[in-house]
Enzyme design. Structure first.
Site, PDB file in Angstrom:
ATOM      1  N   ASP A  18       0.818  -1.218   0.000  1.00  0.00           N
ATOM      2  CA  ASP A  18       0.000   0.000   0.000  1.00  0.00           C
ATOM      3  C   ASP A  18       0.848   1.262   0.000  1.00  0.00           C
ATOM      4  O   ASP A  18       0.708   2.127  -0.869  1.00  0.00           O
ATOM      5  CB  ASP A  18      -0.934   0.015   1.215  1.00  0.00           C
ATOM      6  CG  ASP A  18      -1.941  -1.126   1.195  1.00  0.00           C
ATOM      7  OD1 ASP A  18      -2.385  -1.490   0.101  1.00  0.00           O
ATOM      8  OD2 ASP A  18      -2.263  -1.652   2.276  1.00  0.00           O
ATOM      9  N   SER A 180      -2.127 -10.503   3.377  1.00  0.00           N
ATOM     10  CA  SER A 180      -1.955  -9.218   4.037  1.00  0.00           C
ATOM     11  C   SER A 180      -1.456  -9.499   5.448  1.00  0.00           C
ATOM     12  O   SER A 180      -2.139 -10.153   6.231  1.00  0.00           O
ATOM     13  CB  SER A 180      -3.290  -8.467   4.076  1.00  0.00           C
ATOM     14  OG  SER A 180      -3.149  -7.253   4.802  1.00  0.00           O
TER      15      SER A 180
END
Length: 409
Positions: A18, A180
């Protein structure tokens, strides 16, 4: 996006997928603004390696790497441990209380740098956006916050990877192993991919899935004993050796990890309203929670112990929801501190293939009195007294039963 007023942005930077693409995205969408990256070291270990070079190459003007481990442990982890706070019975809050300590330092740097905005890489579906932004509001109420996931056109992690590849941004992940993860000194979380279906068993035995632990099946066939010493609810020594706060967790992580301790697979209720499935490794933390709870069984009186259990649930919710810097959380912490005055002593646990088995507890302030509790003859407890107590304690039941008997005649 009103980019004309944004000339300098401080970015909460982990170097993960991200935040790696957010640096060029900010410069593209905010008129080539200056981006200052900040990484809070809360025990990610090798994840911080090469981070400065990567941040600069992708467009940041500089990178701060702030060592927050001691503050993280002593001002966030230990107060939560003393409270016995566990979210929904299983989650030991590893990500939850790491965010406020990072965000607080980011605010301090943003104010010192004269930044126009703070940016984070949290998704619009998760809890972390709340944890970061409530902390920012607590210390810089007028600071503009940029949350790309809530405004950009990217809709998935695959599209993020596409963006990274198009901008020649190196990544440590690939499309096949794209869990994640969030790692710090306290825990490692796993989300996404096959874990999104609660019907799928976690791949504990797959190489590379577990990083802090082994599966219970792979743990030694011989148990490991560990003794933890506490002073006023705070762990101060392992196996009789006094250690610093960070070192205690590091040592217990090794012992717990080797014995398959602290694995949790749960579907939790996120603050934003959805359910989310995650797998957590918290080897040292699980040991500390168990040991602390055992010590409280002999050092807290009944009413305090029972009321504290009620308070622990509320404390956990506040931490989970990002409300660390709130009057209620601080007030509950003050109550907890008062309960810990005599939570001093030693707890021995036997670790065996994912299990923690009580193996002894002592305290100079123990409320356990063997002379009173014994099944043998004693001189301090008159068993005849129990009759009068039961008669008074049961009086409401007796009165109600009499009423019902008369009413049914």
């Amino acid at each position: 996006m009103n980019s004309t007023k944004i000339k300098k942005v401080v970015l909460a930077y982990s170097g993960g997928l991200d935040t790696s693409i957010i640096i060029p995205w900010l410069k593209e969408n905010y008129d080539n603004c200056e981006v200052i990256a900040v990484s809070g070291d809360v025990g990610q270990g090798t994840e911080l390696d090469g981070l400065e070079e990567k941040a600069i190459k992708t467009g940041a003007s500089k990178l701060y790497i702030e060592d927050l481990k001691k503050e993280f442990v002593e001002e966030f982890i230990f107060p939560t441990l003393k409270a016995g706070a566990v979210y929904e019975g299983d989650y030991l809050l590893g990500t939850s209380f790491a965010r406020p300590v990072i965000a607080k330092r980011i605010v301090e740097i943003a104010l010192a740098e004269g930044a126009d905005a703070i940016c984070h890489g949290c998704t619009g579906k998760g809890n972390d956006q709340v944890r970061f932004e409530l902390t920012i509001k607590a210390f810089a109420p007028d600071m503009k916050i940029i949350a790309p996931w809530r405004i950009w056109d990217i809709k998935s992690r695959d599209e993020e990877i596409d963006y990274a590849e198009a901008h020649n941004i190196p990544l440590k992940i690939n499309r096949e192993t794209n869990y994640s993860k969030d790692k710090n000194l306290w825990h490692l979380s796993h989300e996404g991919m096959d874990l999104e279906d609660p019907a799928n068993e976690p791949k504990y035995d797959k190489p590379g899935f577990l990083e802090m632990s082994v599966s219970p099946e792979m743990a030694p066939d011989k148990p490991t004993y560990v003794k933890i010493s506490f002073e006023k609810g705070v762990p101060i020594a392992v196996d009789g050796e006094k250690c610093g706060s960070v070192e205690i967790i590091e040592r217990l992580n090794v012992l717990g990890g080797e014995n398959g301790i602290g694995l949790a697979d749960l579907v939790e209720n996120r603050l934003v309203g959805m359910k989310s499935r995650g797998v957590y490794e918290t080897p040292g933390g699980a040991i500390l929670y168990r040991a602390h709870k055992v010590l409280e069984t002999i050092t807290l009186d009944r009413d305090t112990q029972h009321y504290k259990e009620l308070v622990a649930g509320r404390f956990a919710e506040l931490v989970y929801n990002g409300q660390w810097f709130t009057p209620l959380r601080e007030a509950i912490a003050a109550f907890v501190d008062a309960t810990q005055e005599y939570v001093t002593g030693e707890v021995t646990l036997k670790l065996y293939k994912g299990n923690m088995i009580n193996a002894g507890v002592t305290s100079p302030y123990s409320l356990y009195n063997e002379e009173i509790a014994t099944f043998d003859k004693d001189e301090v407890y008159n068993q005849n007294d129990a009759e009068g107590f039961i008669n008074l304690f049961g009086l409401p039941l007796k009165v109600r039963a009499s009423m019902q008997k008369n009413a049914n005649k």
